[in-house]
Scaffold this motif. Structure first.
Motif, PDB file in Angstrom:
ATOM      1  N   ARG A  51       0.810  -1.216   0.000  1.00 18.60           N
ATOM      2  CA  ARG A  51       0.000   0.000   0.000  1.00 18.60           C
ATOM      3  C   ARG A  51       0.847   1.272   0.000  1.00 18.60           C
ATOM      4  NH1 ARG A  51      -3.915  -0.515   4.948  1.00 18.60           N
ATOM      5  NH2 ARG A  51      -1.933  -1.010   5.952  1.00 18.60           N
ATOM      6  N   ASP A  52       2.096   1.197   0.473  1.00 14.86           N
ATOM      7  CA  ASP A  52       2.948   2.389   0.516  1.00 14.86           C
ATOM      8  C   ASP A  52       3.521   2.726  -0.846  1.00 14.86           C
ATOM      9  OD1 ASP A  52       2.562   2.750   3.248  1.00 14.86           O
ATOM     10  OD2 ASP A  52       4.222   1.402   3.761  1.00 14.86           O
ATOM     11  N   ASN A  53       3.642   1.731  -1.711  1.00  9.99           N
ATOM     12  CA  ASN A  53       4.338   1.949  -2.975  1.00  9.99           C
ATOM     13  C   ASN A  53       3.503   1.700  -4.217  1.00  9.99           C
ATOM     14  OD1 ASN A  53       7.064   2.531  -1.880  1.00  9.99           O
ATOM     15  ND2 ASN A  53       6.880   0.438  -1.071  1.00  9.99           N
ATOM     16  N   GLU A  54       2.258   1.247  -4.053  1.00  8.71           N
ATOM     17  CA  GLU A  54       1.409   1.013  -5.221  1.00  8.71           C
ATOM     18  C   GLU A  54      -0.021   1.397  -4.897  1.00  8.71           C
ATOM     19  OE1 GLU A  54       0.797  -2.390  -8.618  1.00  8.71           O
ATOM     20  OE2 GLU A  54       0.825  -3.073  -6.532  1.00  8.71           O
ATOM     21  N   SER A  55      -0.614   2.209  -5.746  1.00  8.34           N
ATOM     22  CA  SER A  55      -2.007   2.601  -5.547  1.00  8.34           C
ATOM     23  C   SER A  55      -2.915   1.421  -5.862  1.00  8.34           C
ATOM     24  CB  SER A  55      -2.365   3.778  -6.451  1.00  8.34           C
ATOM     25  OG  SER A  55      -2.358   3.368  -7.812  1.00  8.34           O
ATOM     26  N   LEU A  56      -4.133   1.477  -5.347  1.00  3.04           N
ATOM     27  CA  LEU A  56      -5.087   0.410  -5.596  1.00  3.04           C
ATOM     28  C   LEU A  56      -5.418   0.318  -7.084  1.00  3.04           C
ATOM     29  CD1 LEU A  56      -7.022  -1.780  -4.662  1.00  3.04           C
ATOM     30  CD2 LEU A  56      -8.700   0.013  -4.125  1.00  3.04           C
ATOM     31  N   GLY A  57      -5.616   1.467  -7.709  1.00  3.29           N
ATOM     32  CA  GLY A  57      -5.941   1.461  -9.130  1.00  3.29           C
ATOM     33  C   GLY A  57      -4.840   0.836  -9.967  1.00  3.29           C
ATOM     34  N   ALA A  58      -3.583   1.143  -9.646  1.00  3.37           N
ATOM     35  CA  ALA A  58      -2.457   0.574 -10.401  1.00  3.37           C
ATOM     36  C   ALA A  58      -2.396  -0.938 -10.206  1.00  3.37           C
ATOM     37  CB  ALA A  58      -1.157   1.225  -9.959  1.00  3.37           C
ATOM     38  N   CYS A  59      -2.635  -1.396  -8.990  1.00  4.23           N
ATOM     39  CA  CYS A  59      -2.595  -2.828  -8.713  1.00  4.23           C
ATOM     40  C   CYS A  59      -3.701  -3.557  -9.467  1.00  4.23           C
ATOM     41  CB  CYS A  59      -2.708  -3.069  -7.214  1.00  4.23           C
ATOM     42  SG  CYS A  59      -2.491  -4.792  -6.732  1.00  4.23           S
ATOM     43  N   ALA A  80     -13.785   7.470  -4.556  1.00  5.43           N
ATOM     44  CA  ALA A  80     -12.890   6.320  -4.578  1.00  5.43           C
ATOM     45  C   ALA A  80     -12.852   5.685  -5.958  1.00  5.43           C
ATOM     46  CB  ALA A  80     -13.321   5.297  -3.532  1.00  5.43           C
ATOM     47  N   TRP A  81     -14.007   5.618  -6.620  1.00  2.00           N
ATOM     48  CA  TRP A  81     -14.028   4.990  -7.942  1.00  2.00           C
ATOM     49  C   TRP A  81     -13.240   5.819  -8.960  1.00  2.00           C
ATOM     50  CZ3 TRP A  81     -13.797   0.842 -10.334  1.00  2.00           C
ATOM     51  CH2 TRP A  81     -13.967   0.791 -11.717  1.00  2.00           C
ATOM     52  N   HIS A  82     -13.379   7.138  -8.912  1.00  2.00           N
ATOM     53  CA  HIS A  82     -12.619   7.976  -9.841  1.00  2.00           C
ATOM     54  C   HIS A  82     -11.121   7.744  -9.679  1.00  2.00           C
ATOM     55  CE1 HIS A  82     -16.006   9.803 -11.580  1.00  2.00           C
ATOM     56  NE2 HIS A  82     -16.213  10.775 -10.702  1.00  2.00           N
ATOM     57  N   GLY A  83     -10.664   7.549  -8.434  1.00  6.29           N
ATOM     58  CA  GLY A  83      -9.256   7.287  -8.210  1.00  6.29           C
ATOM     59  C   GLY A  83      -8.798   5.988  -8.843  1.00  6.29           C
ATOM     60  N   ILE A  84      -9.641   4.948  -8.773  1.00  2.87           N
ATOM     61  CA  ILE A  84      -9.300   3.665  -9.389  1.00  2.87           C
ATOM     62  C   ILE A  84      -9.390   3.752 -10.904  1.00  2.87           C
ATOM     63  CG2 ILE A  84     -10.066   1.271  -9.660  1.00  2.87           C
ATOM     64  CD1 ILE A  84     -11.000   1.365  -6.738  1.00  2.87           C
ATOM     65  N   GLU A  85     -10.494   4.288 -11.400  1.00  2.00           N
ATOM     66  CA  GLU A  85     -10.747   4.308 -12.839  1.00  2.00           C
ATOM     67  C   GLU A  85      -9.667   5.054 -13.606  1.00  2.00           C
ATOM     68  OE1 GLU A  85     -14.603   5.128 -15.724  1.00  2.00           O
ATOM     69  OE2 GLU A  85     -14.253   6.448 -13.991  1.00  2.00           O
ATOM     70  N   SER A  86      -9.109   6.085 -12.973  1.00  4.71           N
ATOM     71  CA  SER A  86      -8.101   6.891 -13.666  1.00  4.71           C
ATOM     72  C   SER A  86      -6.837   6.103 -14.003  1.00  4.71           C
ATOM     73  CB  SER A  86      -7.734   8.112 -12.810  1.00  4.71           C
ATOM     74  OG  SER A  86      -7.086   7.710 -11.606  1.00  4.71           O
ATOM     75  N   GLU A  87      -6.673   4.928 -13.362  1.00  5.88           N
ATOM     76  CA  GLU A  87      -5.470   4.138 -13.582  1.00  5.88           C
ATOM     77  C   GLU A  87      -5.753   2.815 -14.305  1.00  5.88           C
ATOM     78  OE1 GLU A  87      -2.237   4.603 -10.541  1.00  5.88           O
ATOM     79  OE2 GLU A  87      -3.961   4.780  -9.207  1.00  5.88           O
ATOM     80  N   LEU A  88      -6.932   2.687 -14.867  1.00  5.53           N
ATOM     81  CA  LEU A  88      -7.294   1.437 -15.530  1.00  5.53           C
ATOM     82  C   LEU A  88      -7.065   1.459 -17.036  1.00  5.53           C
ATOM     83  CD1 LEU A  88     -10.546   0.368 -13.640  1.00  5.53           C
ATOM     84  CD2 LEU A  88      -8.156  -0.161 -13.134  1.00  5.53           C
ATOM     85  N   LEU A  94      -5.461  -6.932 -14.858  1.00  3.49           N
ATOM     86  CA  LEU A  94      -6.583  -7.077 -15.784  1.00  3.49           C
ATOM     87  C   LEU A  94      -6.184  -7.754 -17.090  1.00  3.49           C
ATOM     88  CD1 LEU A  94      -8.463  -3.680 -15.236  1.00  3.49           C
ATOM     89  CD2 LEU A  94      -9.082  -5.944 -14.399  1.00  3.49           C
ATOM     90  N   PHE A  95      -4.908  -7.751 -17.415  1.00  3.51           N
ATOM     91  CA  PHE A  95      -4.372  -8.430 -18.595  1.00  3.51           C
ATOM     92  C   PHE A  95      -5.187  -8.088 -19.849  1.00  3.51           C
ATOM     93  CE2 PHE A  95      -2.877 -11.103 -15.005  1.00  3.51           C
ATOM     94  CZ  PHE A  95      -1.521 -10.876 -15.178  1.00  3.51           C
ATOM     95  N   ASP A  96      -5.873  -9.069 -20.429  1.00  7.21           N
ATOM     96  CA  ASP A  96      -6.546  -8.838 -21.716  1.00  7.21           C
ATOM     97  C   ASP A  96      -7.995  -8.370 -21.566  1.00  7.21           C
ATOM     98  OD1 ASP A  96      -7.394 -11.195 -20.644  1.00  7.21           O
ATOM     99  OD2 ASP A  96      -7.170 -12.394 -22.469  1.00  7.21           O
TER     100      ASP A  96
END
Length: 359
Positions: A78-86, A108-116, A91-93
């Protein structure tokens, strides 16, 4: 048990295919438990036809590995990787992704979606919850155990209904016995109300003292492996007067009218109407509760909901409550609630605590 979870996963994947989705991000803790077996509350699950991941952190990693069925457990730093990045790198293909929209706030969703990345994202609601409406044999067993604990806990608490005790006194005694008998916490905040406060359909136990001739309403449940029971009983301390008896008899008849039509294929709306016919023809029609019942399982209130807008035909494996009530401000109220399993031929009551009106 593993076979049960794999079957649930395959059923969910079939639904994703019908929706033309490559995968689903599961966010609701109860939905995660239902699909993976993990009972913790800090996890995110990804399911696709080729890959299944459960993302958690160091606090739950070992527990998740022991509980998860069919999912690879990932411990996020959690210190080095955001939830969205993880989430994104697992998600692969996946090009079309659904997400469990009812269990995350917009920020919270906007934070995740921005990294998908450049993916088609679709909000999904009710998909797993609809699957959960029909309980398998294991789920039914857990609910039966929870109901049996509630029955026994109430039996052990009945002697505490005496003049002078407070709502809070008896609620605490009941909750102690529930957990002593094996309940994993409370199914919900216990409702314990005396006298005119019983006109509150839902209310918190307070310092109201019990007196001879008072109404008593208690609504409570036990929890086993996440599965809940839900039962309401209404009493009078001592002798009931004629009006109190009439109110109780009306509610009891309304419950029995609903139960008499419970079977597979019956629309929940018709069950509601059977109960309402009794309530609305009584002298207490204006104080009748609006709903009749709800599904119960990993959620206290889950589908199907039985009420005036229900359009769902009951199926074997549904576990529902039937709980008509009359609530008269300034006087008091009565509700009687039991849990019922819809079987292939009719229904089976799961809550068996006696219903003596006068105690």
């Amino acid at each position: 048990m593993k076979a049960i979870f794999l079957q649930r996963q395959q059923q969910l994947l079939s639904q994703l295919t019908e929706r033309q989705l490559d995968g689903l991000l599961i966010l609701g803790h109860e939905n995660i438990q239902y699909i993976t077996g993990f009972t913790g509350n800090a996890a995110y699950a990804i399911i696709t036809p080729k890959h299944q991941f459960l993302i958690t952190d160091y606090r739950y990693f070992e527990r998740a590995k022991n509980e998860c069925q069919g999912f690879e457990v990932v411990s996020r730093d959690r210190d080095n990787e955001s939830l969205g990045a993880c989430i994104g790198r697992h998600l692969f293909d996946v090009k079309a992704l659904g997400f469990d929209a009812a269990f995350i706030n917009v920020s919270a969703w906007h934070g995740i979606e921005s990294e998908l990345g450049n993916r088609e994202i679709q909000a999904v609601t009710g998909l797993i919850e609809r699957q959960r409406m029909v309980k398998d044999d294991w789920e039914i067993k857990q609910t039966q155990l929870a109901a049996a604990i509630a029955d026994q806990a109430l039996a052990e608490t009945m002697g505490y209904f005496k003049a002078g005790v407070t709502e809070r006194d008896v609620a605490l005694e009941l909750e102690y016995r529930l957990q002593k008998l094996g309940s994993q916490g409370m199914a919900f905040s216990t409702i314990m109300l005396f006298a005119e406060r019983t006109s509150l359909p839902h209310g918190n136990p307070g310092e109201q003292q019990l007196h001879e001739g008072d109404f008593i309403t208690l609504d409570f449940g036990a929890v086993i492996n996440g599965y809940r029971s839900d039962m309401t009983r209404s009493y009078i301390l001592g002798a009931a007067n004629d009006e109190q008896k009439a109110i109780y008899d009306t509610v009891s008849a309304a419950q029995q009218a609903a139960v008499s039509v419970l079977k597979p294929g019956v629309n929940g709306h018709d069950v509601y109407l059977a109960s309402q016919a009794v309530l609305q023809s009584s002298a207490y029609a204006q104080w009748a509760g609006e709903g009749l019942g709800h599904g119960v399982g990993l959620f206290l209130h889950e589908q199907p909901i039985l009420g005036p807008k229900t359009d769902y035909c009951l199926e074997p494996g549904n576990i529902i409550t039937i709980e008509p009530g009359i609530y008269i401000p300034g006087l008091g109220g009565v509700r009687v609630e039991d849990d019922y399993l819809i079987t292939k031929s009719g229904c089976q009551v799961l809550t068996h605590a006696p219903k003596p009106f006068e105690i």
